[in-house]
Design a protein around this motif. Structure first.
Motif, PDB file in Angstrom:
ATOM      1  N   SER A 132       9.051 -15.509 -52.904  1.00  0.00           N
ATOM      2  CA  SER A 132       8.101 -15.311 -51.894  1.00  0.00           C
ATOM      3  C   SER A 132       7.986 -13.717 -51.502  1.00  0.00           C
ATOM      4  O   SER A 132       7.536 -13.294 -50.537  1.00  0.00           O
ATOM      5  N   GLN A 136       5.958 -11.965 -48.496  1.00  0.00           N
ATOM      6  CA  GLN A 136       6.567 -11.434 -47.521  1.00  0.00           C
ATOM      7  C   GLN A 136       5.945  -9.972 -47.225  1.00  0.00           C
ATOM      8  O   GLN A 136       5.811  -9.560 -46.161  1.00  0.00           O
ATOM      9  N   ARG A 139       2.618 -10.386 -45.391  1.00  0.00           N
ATOM     10  CA  ARG A 139       2.958 -10.567 -43.943  1.00  0.00           C
ATOM     11  C   ARG A 139       3.510  -9.381 -43.350  1.00  0.00           C
ATOM     12  O   ARG A 139       3.009  -9.141 -42.180  1.00  0.00           O
ATOM     13  N   ARG A 140       4.269  -8.467 -43.887  1.00  0.00           N
ATOM     14  CA  ARG A 140       4.855  -7.195 -43.350  1.00  0.00           C
ATOM     15  C   ARG A 140       3.398  -6.355 -42.996  1.00  0.00           C
ATOM     16  O   ARG A 140       3.451  -5.709 -42.221  1.00  0.00           O
TER      17      ARG A 140
END
Length: 226
Positions: A132, A136, A139-140
């Motif tokens: 992931s 991730q 998403r950050r």
């Protein structure tokens, strides 16, 4: 080969543990919209000016600008001639795309393919996460834009606009300190901003309008059958 915007979108739509699609009931349309935006970003397509308030913008392939990426090339070939409306294209471009993109993600080691049967009868394919790290990071970047107010780059802005079209930007970020409504409002403002080149902005506007139209049709059909 770089990860496509559509691949990032699919990662966001897949539940990491179960490997099932979440957030939207029409992933084909959303992924088709993501491909259309990427084609515009690479100069492979152009979005023509709308000729009326209620008419969907038309899209045409730019001659001699076929992308090298096989998924984008297949999408480019679908557009072909004559120009088609964006609403028609996002459906056509998204057809069969989910599995093609998921296979690519599996090849990158980000997800794995699991085939089984529901109740021992109905075949299904799931794509749980293996690594992931990339998701991730996506998403950050989305959180930085939607929550911290960082100006988006073209890629992140496109993801925000597509998520806004399905009314789910607040579902993919940790928005501690902000309400879901504030995150959605921020996403909508970004979708309408001028942070990208005109060709990309036009493609995003056409794609998100087409996705919204499909969503409205789906909701109306569901209400009529209930």
């Amino acid at each position: 080969m770089e990860i496509l915007i559509a691949e990032d979108m699919l990662l966001l739509l897949l539940d990491d543990e179960s490997g099932k699609l979440t957030l939207t009931s029409y992933p084909q349309t959303v992924l088709g919209g993501a491909l259309l935006v990427e084609l515009a970003a690479t100069g492979a397509v152009e979005v023509e000016e709308k000729t009326g308030l209620w008419r969907s913008a038309k899209v045409r392939a730019v001659a001699g600008a076929a992308p090298a990426d096989p998924v984008l090339r297949a999408a480019y070939d679908v557009i072909g001639e004559p120009p088609r409306t964006a609403q028609d294209l996002v459906e056509r471009l998204g057809k069969g795309t989910r599995d093609a993109l998921a296979d690519r993600l599996a090849g990158r080691g980000l997800v794995e393919r699991r085939d089984d049967r529901v109740l021992g009868l109905f075949p299904r394919t799931r794509w749980p996460a293996v690594d992931s790290t990339h998701e991730q990071d996506v998403r950050r970047r989305l959180t930085a834009v939607l929550v911290q107010g960082v100006e988006p780059d073209e890629r992140t802005g496109a993801l925000v606009a597509l998520l806004s079209a399905i009314d789910k930007p607040h579902k993919v970020v940790d928005h501690a300190g902000l309400s879901a409504g504030e995150v959605r409002k921020r996403a909508k403002a970004i979708a309408q901003g001028d942070w990208a080149a005109k060709a990309v902005r036009d493609a995003i506007a056409a794609s998100t309008a087409a996705i919204t139209a499909v969503a409205a049709t789906t909701a109306a059909a569901g209400a009529a059958s209930s």
